[in-house]
Design a protein around this motif. Structure first.
Motif: not given
Lengths: 252, 277
Positions: A95-102, A145-154, A225-235
């Motif tokens: 579990l990673d991406g926009l988190v404090e503690r992956p 547990e991982a701590g979402l960063k404030p910019e995480a939306r999805y 993965e915590a992300v701000e946008s999924f525009a860059h993933i897949g299509r």
């Protein structure tokens, strides 16, 4: 005001598309209308359905003896095969991406988290329904547990399976927003009907997001993965089937 | 709602009564025929929007059904034992052409919005204006005449004279059933298939008897609509296609001279001619 503009806009575009029945231009118009219809449907559901409204639950007697396994039922990817051969002893959920503690958790470690069990229906976009019992940890527990960063939306779920069963095939993925990620019935399930989650249903770990259609319930989860946008993933549409024209918000 | 744009000269207009908003006086025609005001603007507009919406919904719905052409009763699918498996539908009946679940769903939901918005406009207007009560609600006398009306229908006998001014009892009951039961049923059963809506409409889901029952009822209601369309269009043609179409486009409907009917007049021969029969 905004909603009214949406409604009139959708109706106007729809009518325009009906009047000019053929031709490339009207096709593009009607495509726009259908996209607006999709937006209207999503907004209406978010508006009408309270965040924590619960999906209906069922009794043990109502569990389907013939719960259908759809999509991938036995991933061919070599990394998955190696883990499966070993009873998923070497599996680690990342579990990673926009988190404090992956996080990187084995199944044994996951099972030490507070678990919940729910008997719910699984509604396929094709129209069929099966009822099953699921046990697992609430996604919210792991996110906290991982701590979402404030910019995480999805929250994006990266999976082991490629529907074409090729080693370099496009792997399945899905995404949900934080409303559904934090919903009390959204869990990562490791048991089905009281037994270890079988391979056809997504072993070792699958998502249950009970107020949406089946294709949102990612199976064979490899990484979250915590992300701000999924525009860059897949299509860029937020999921394997979304990239192929299906709605991102699959509440209907 | 009155139709100011199409107003006839003032002397032709009866003073509007409280319940008869938009009512127009008859216009005499040559040959003993009469033009009578039948469909107000709201009815005509909502009727044609509904035609488009229902046709798109039926055709995209068939495409959605094709993704899993089996129907069940109850909470969940009993795959080995469906209640009904539907045959393959030819491509020309599908929206979009050729099987495409993702696109069919987008068409279906877009036109579901149009269908619902249009239906609400019609229902609210019909209730508020009193039209539902005046034109569609059958009277006690209507209901007592139900069986004779059935016999007349069975003989394909439909008066086109003064008796065609009001809907007959079978028409009234059929239209009422469509606008108050079958069409709303499409919305209720459709919503009950939505896992999102199930989270707030669980009671409705229970009344239906589960999502698979809701899906089957959705299909049955759609079948009733198709049945209605076949009979409705058939009768529109049988009882005077151009007159009926003109009425639903302009609002004016022509009444034929007394004694006129649509349909075979063979059995109307006076008994004196048919001695020995």
């Amino acid at each position: 005001m905004n909603r009214r503009r949406w409604l009139t806009g959708a109706l106007a575009t729809a009518m325009a598309s009906v009047v000019s029945a053929c031709g490339e231009a009207s096709w593009r118009l009607s495509e726009q209308a259908r996209r607006m219809g999709e937006g209207l449907t999503r907004r209406a559901q978010r508006l009408l359905i309270p965040r924590d409204a619960l999906a209906p639950t069922y009794s043990r007697a109502e569990i389907s003896p013939d719960f259908r396994a759809n999509g991938s039922i036995d991933p061919a990817a070599s990394d998955y095969r190696a883990l499966k051969a070993d009873g998923f002893a070497g599996y680690r959920l990342v579990l990673d991406g926009l988190v404090e503690r992956p996080l990187s958790l084995s199944l044994a470690e996951l099972r030490t988290r507070p678990a919940q069990t729910q008997i719910t229906k699984h509604d396929c976009v094709e129209g069929w329904t099966s009822i099953g019992e699921w046990t697992g940890v609430r996604l919210e527990t792991l996110l906290d547990e991982a701590g979402l960063k404030p910019e995480a939306r999805y929250i994006v779920f990266h999976c082991f399976d490629a529907l074409d069963q090729r080693e370099d095939g496009e792997r399945y993925y899905e995404s949900i927003d934080l409303i559904d990620a934090r919903h009390p019935q959204t869990i990562l399930a490791w048991d089905m009907n009281g037994e270890t989650l079988p391979v056809p249903h997504g072993a070792p770990l699958r998502l249950r997001v009970e107020r949406q259609l089946g294709y949102k319930h990612a199976k064979y989860i490899r990484r979250i993965e915590a992300v701000e946008s999924f525009a860059h993933i897949g299509r860029g549409k937020g999921g394997y089937w979304e990239d192929r024209g299906y709605e991102w918000y699959a509440g209907i | 709602m009155t139709d100011a744009a199409a107003d006839p000269p003032p002397e032709a207009v009866r003073p509007a009564s409280a319940s008869g908003a938009g009512r127009r006086a008859d216009r005499p025609l040559p040959g003993g025929r009469t033009d009578t005001w039948r469909h107000p603007l709201t009815v005509r507009i909502t009727h044609w929007i509904n035609v488009v919406a229902v046709v798109v919904l039926l055709m995209s719905g068939l495409n959605i059904l094709a993704a899993h052409p089996h129907l069940y009763w109850g909470l969940s699918s009993t795959f080995a034992d469906p209640w009904l498996s539907t045959p393959t539908v030819p491509n020309w009946l599908l929206i979009p052409q050729g099987r495409n679940l993702a696109e069919a769903r987008k068409w279906h939901f877009l036109f579901a919005w149009i269908f619902v918005a249009n239906g609400l406009v019609y229902l609210i207007w019909a209730l508020v204006s009193g039209r539902l009560r005046r034109r569609l609600a059958p009277s006690g006398r209507d209901l007592r005449g139900f069986w004779p009306a059935v016999r007349e229908h069975a003989r394909f006998h439909f008066p086109t004279d003064d008796r065609a001014r009001t809907y007959n009892v079978i028409q009234k009951l059929t239209y009422l059933a469509m606008v108050l039961a079958v069409l709303p049923m499409m919305l209720i059963t459709g919503l009950s298939m939505s896992p999102g809506f199930n989270a707030i409409g669980g009671v409705l889901l229970e009344i239906m008897g589960g999502r698979q029952s809701a899906r089957t009822l959705h299909f049955i209601s759609a079948g009733l609509i198709v049945g209605f369309i076949v009979v409705h269009v058939g009768l529109v043609i049988w009882t005077g296609f151009f007159n009926n179409m003109r009425a639903m486009i302009t609002g004016w409907f022509t009444i034929q001279p007394p004694g006129s009917t649509a349909g075979p007049k063979l059995r109307r021969r006076p008994p004196a001619d048919g001695a020995g029969s």
